[in-house]
Enzyme design. Structure first.
Site, PDB file in Angstrom:
ATOM      1  N   HIS A 360       7.299  -7.149   4.370  1.00 28.08           N
ATOM      2  CA  HIS A 360       9.275  -6.770   4.238  1.00 28.08           C
ATOM      3  C   HIS A 360       9.962  -7.582   4.846  1.00 28.08           C
ATOM      4  O   HIS A 360       9.135  -8.985   5.622  1.00 28.08           O
ATOM      5  CB  HIS A 360       9.320  -5.555   4.914  1.00 28.08           C
ATOM      6  CG  HIS A 360      10.922  -5.058   4.956  1.00 28.08           C
ATOM      7  ND1 HIS A 360      11.532  -4.843   5.559  1.00 28.08           N
ATOM      8  CD2 HIS A 360      11.223  -4.470   3.390  1.00 28.08           C
ATOM      9  CE1 HIS A 360      13.201  -4.709   4.677  1.00 28.08           C
ATOM     10  NE2 HIS A 360      12.568  -3.703   4.269  1.00 28.08           N
ATOM     11  N   ASP A 419       7.207   1.806   0.324  1.00 25.50           N
ATOM     12  CA  ASP A 419       6.869   2.241  -1.269  1.00 25.50           C
ATOM     13  C   ASP A 419       5.147   2.344  -1.538  1.00 25.50           C
ATOM     14  O   ASP A 419       5.099   2.755  -1.784  1.00 25.50           O
ATOM     15  CB  ASP A 419       7.196   0.854  -2.078  1.00 25.50           C
ATOM     16  CG  ASP A 419       9.151   0.092  -2.320  1.00 25.50           C
ATOM     17  OD1 ASP A 419       9.241   1.317  -2.870  1.00 25.50           O
ATOM     18  OD2 ASP A 419       8.730  -0.685  -1.661  1.00 25.50           O
TER      19      ASP A 419
END
Length: 484
Positions: A360, A419
């Site tokens: 991320h 996700d």
């Protein structure tokens, strides 16, 4: 001897054959022209490559903040916000130091927020929406009134579904959502009213209508492209956003309380992620120009659709389709790790070289959203007989950092992002993949509207206009007749 009538019939047949031949010739000519056009465009693409390559060294020479990120990975400061905050590291002596991730909504840790409403066995979407839009948690009376307003705004304008969704079906629900949001401008009697009250009404209408648009767009897609019967369900009074969505997208309208509570959790976790995320920033950029809310929100939907942003959860599930197909023993760490290295080498998967769901831009040691989803996913996986699949996801989370280090030689602090588990949770609930990103949009609609309101109604805000360094060499104009 042939009669005049028989001659006329034969002549008529000749005319029909001639017309059919003409049509065939015309179709052949059009096909030939289309092929020629493609060939010409391919030549133009070669021209584009010739004149549009930018030397990567320019970015370093001119200290360009690619992706609006600094060299150390921190984001370029482009504004201030009171809405949300994302913490994944802290700075010490100018260095980024990894830390467990935190997601903050209006100063409240999202973990505390979720613990609060889940401990009381309540749905949290509406309460969290109120917090993000207005800045404080609602009282019981305020929450009840707010829920009644959202319920009143759910209904779409008259004939909207027929004219804007059914008459122009799309294979992609996000595409249809963006078009529908933009089309709502035409149904608004005063779409450019910039007063705070008008903008808040429009925001609440978009938040309330988004789940209905998604449900109708999905039903239309299934009908026109998947050959299924068409079911359009109206929102029901007294149901939460999560309950109404499950009611609307299922033929039999059935869902369990656990399913609705888990979907509600997903929506709360996806609702906001700071002003710097791509879609929120997109909304702010358009809002800073003074354009209408429908244009700004439609652009944010388009941003979220991208596989590097909201579309990533769908890419995660596609990646796991490859893993589940090719990895014979899901319990064998070495086999899984070897396959992950093949993904990184672009030898399998979608050829991108990316392990979707890992890493991320801000989070380092952990993504709090992924931790919460995994916690609740384990309970559902046990109920659905999907523990082996969940443990395969956990194995990828555990093994991906070492696979990355082995393959690239670069050490990178890497954790699972939201996700990795959101798509699996949706799969456990029987939600099809084409709804994964639209569900993200239903949640993020709240964050977008909150950021638009903050962008528009704060003094001193200016149109967002960063600089680009022009590196094209100077050249003279050449008359048409002299161009080779």
């Amino acid at each position: 001897m042939m009669s005049k009538q028989e001659g006329a019939v034969l002549h008529g047949g000749d005319i029909l054959r001639e017309r059919a031949a003409e049509r065939m010739d015309s179709m052949a000519q059009k096909a030939e022209q289309a092929a020629a056009n493609v060939d010409f465009i391919q030549g133009l693409c070669q021209e584009f490559r010739k004149y549009n390559h930018i030397d990567a060294r320019y970015y370093q020479r001119y200290e360009v903040k690619r992706g609006l990120r600094n060299a150390d990975g921190t984001g370029v400061l482009a504004g201030v916000t009171q809405i949300g905050n994302v913490r994944g590291y802290y700075l010490q002596d100018g260095e980024r130091v990894p830390m467990d991730g935190q997601l903050i909504y209006r100063g409240i840790d999202v973990v505390d927020l979720i613990d609060g409403f889940m401990s009381e066995e309540r749905f949290g979407f509406e309460e969290t929406a109120y917090l993000l839009l207005f800045g404080a948690l609602p009282t019981a009376e305020q929450l009840d009134h707010f829920q009644s307003i959202l319920a009143a705004y759910r209904n779409l304008p008259r004939n909207f579904t027929e004219d804007m969704i059914l008459k122009a079906p799309s294979r992609d629900v996000m595409n249809k959502l963006a078009r529908s949001v933009l089309a709502l401008y035409s149904y608004d009697p005063d779409p450019d009213n910039g007063s705070m009250t008008a903008q808040m009404v429009k925001s609440l209408q978009l938040i309330a209508r988004c789940p209905v648009i998604v449900a109708h767009a999905f039903a239309t897609k299934r009908h026109y492209f998947d050959g299924e019967s068409l079911y359009l369900h109206r929102p029901q009074e007294g149901l939460s956003v999560a309950e109404n969505f499950l009611y609307s997208v299922r033929h039999d309208n059935r869902y369990t309380d656990d399913e609705a509570k888990l979907l509600d959790l997903c929506l709360v976790l996806h609702m906001e992620h700071g002003g710097g995320n791509n879609s929120a920033f997109t909304c702010r950029v358009l809002s800073s120009s003074g354009t209408d809310i429908y244009s700004a929100i439609a652009a944010a939907v388009g941003s979220l659709k991208g596989p590097r942003h909201g579309g990533a959860n769908k890419k995660v599930m596609e990646m796991f389709d490859y893993i589940q197909r090719d990895v014979k023993d899901w319990k064998d760490d070495e086999e899984i790790s070897a396959y992950l290295r093949k993904i990184l080498r672009k030898e399998t998967g979608d050829g991108s070289g990316l392990i979707y769901g890992m890493g991320h831009a801000v989070y380092t040691l952990s993504d709090p959203r992924a931790i919460l989803l995994k916690k609740f996913a384990r309970k559902v996986a046990a109920e659905k007989g999907m523990l082996d699949e969940l443990e395969l996801f956990e194995a990828v989370e555990r093994l991906a950092p070492d696979a990355f280090l082995t393959e690239t030689g670069q050490h990178k602090v890497m954790s699972a992002n939201v996700d990795l588990y959101s798509g699996l949770v949706y799969k456990m609930m029987g939600i099809p993949p084409e709804l994964y990103t639209p569900l993200f949009a239903i949640a993020r609609m709240v964050g977008w509207c909150a950021h638009r309101m903050e962008e528009v109604f704060n003094a001193g805000n200016k149109i967002i206009r960063p600089a680009y360094k022009a590196v094209a060499p100077s050249r003279p104009f050449v008359p048409l007749a002299h161009r080779g």
